[in-house]
Design an enzyme around this catalytic site. Structure first.
Site, PDB file in Angstrom:
ATOM      1  N   THR A  67     -52.127 -37.433  61.668  1.00 43.74           N
ATOM      2  CA  THR A  67     -51.603 -36.367  60.808  1.00 43.74           C
ATOM      3  C   THR A  67     -50.900 -35.251  61.580  1.00 43.74           C
ATOM      4  OG1 THR A  67     -53.680 -35.188  61.064  1.00 43.74           O
ATOM      5  CG2 THR A  67     -53.482 -36.654  59.133  1.00 43.74           C
ATOM      6  N   HIS A  98     -39.803 -17.926  66.210  1.00 41.31           N
ATOM      7  CA  HIS A  98     -40.686 -16.809  65.867  1.00 41.31           C
ATOM      8  C   HIS A  98     -42.046 -16.878  66.547  1.00 41.31           C
ATOM      9  CE1 HIS A  98     -38.543 -15.357  61.926  1.00 41.31           C
ATOM     10  NE2 HIS A  98     -37.718 -15.509  62.944  1.00 41.31           N
TER      11      HIS A  98
HETATM   12  C1  RB5 Z   1     -57.591 -40.937  63.902  1.00 38.30           C
HETATM   13  O1  RB5 Z   1     -58.048 -41.881  62.976  1.00 38.30           O
HETATM   14  C2  RB5 Z   1     -57.129 -39.686  63.175  1.00 38.30           C
HETATM   15  O2  RB5 Z   1     -58.236 -38.982  62.698  1.00 38.30           O
HETATM   16  C3  RB5 Z   1     -56.283 -38.842  64.082  1.00 38.30           C
HETATM   17  O3  RB5 Z   1     -55.182 -39.568  64.521  1.00 38.30           O
HETATM   18  C4  RB5 Z   1     -55.731 -37.562  63.486  1.00 38.30           C
HETATM   19  O4  RB5 Z   1     -55.083 -37.804  62.270  1.00 38.30           O
HETATM   20  C5  RB5 Z   1     -56.657 -36.426  63.421  1.00 38.30           C
HETATM   21  O5  RB5 Z   1     -56.320 -35.310  63.022  1.00 38.30           O
END
Ligand code: RB5
Length: 145
Positions: A67, A98
């Site tokens: 993510t 910024h």
């Molecule tokens: C791994 O499964 C996942 O948790 C990691 O890549 C990330 O998204 C964590 O914030």
């Protein structure tokens, strides 16, 4: 520019795409891993890239996890680092202009490879604007003390 890359297993493939893109543009890349989709812990890669930035081994860092969230949270725990998770071009630019972020974090599971490369280009092209933002960024850094 010399750029440090780091990713966990969830960001490995996008990190490889980013690496190819940067090399094609003529940048120097230092790859701090990981080097496969085998499961690893993202804070380990945040730490490697963050410390490389602080030691001036690289000018900027790009981190990738599933993510872009966990790997950014961990990078921001390293004193002196400002890292932003971005998924739009405007934020990729503004986190430099910024917030003077040295590191940008991307999510392989949230951003497609085409957009990710545009985010990288925007992040690398933008410079800190200083002035009133200098005072605000200093206040952020004071919070670490
Ligand atoms: C791994 O499964 C996942 O948790 C990691 O890549 C990330 O998204 C964590 O914030």
């Amino acid at each position: 520019m010399k750029i440090g890359l780091g990713a966990d297993h969830g960001g490995f493939r996008l990190k490889e795409d980013v690496k190819k893109h940067l090399l094609k543009l003529g940048h120097q890349v230092v790859d701090y891993g990981t080097d496969s989709t085998d499961s690893v812990d993202y804070p380990d890669y945040s730490e490697k890239v963050a410390k490389a930035v602080l030691a001036e081994e690289v000018e900027r860092g790009i981190l990738v996890c599933g993510t872009g969230i966990g790997i950014a949270i961990a990078a921001n725990k390293v004193q002196g680092i400002r890292c932003a998770t971005v998924s739009d071009v405007f934020s990729a630019k503004m986190c430099r202009q910024h917030n003077n972020c040295q590191i940008m974090a991307l999510g392989e599971r949230t951003v497609g490879p085409g957009l990710a490369l545009e985010l990288v280009d925007a992040f690398l092209a933008a410079e800190f604007e200083g002035e009133r933002h200098e005072r605000r960024v200093s206040k952020i850094m004071q919070l670490e003390k």
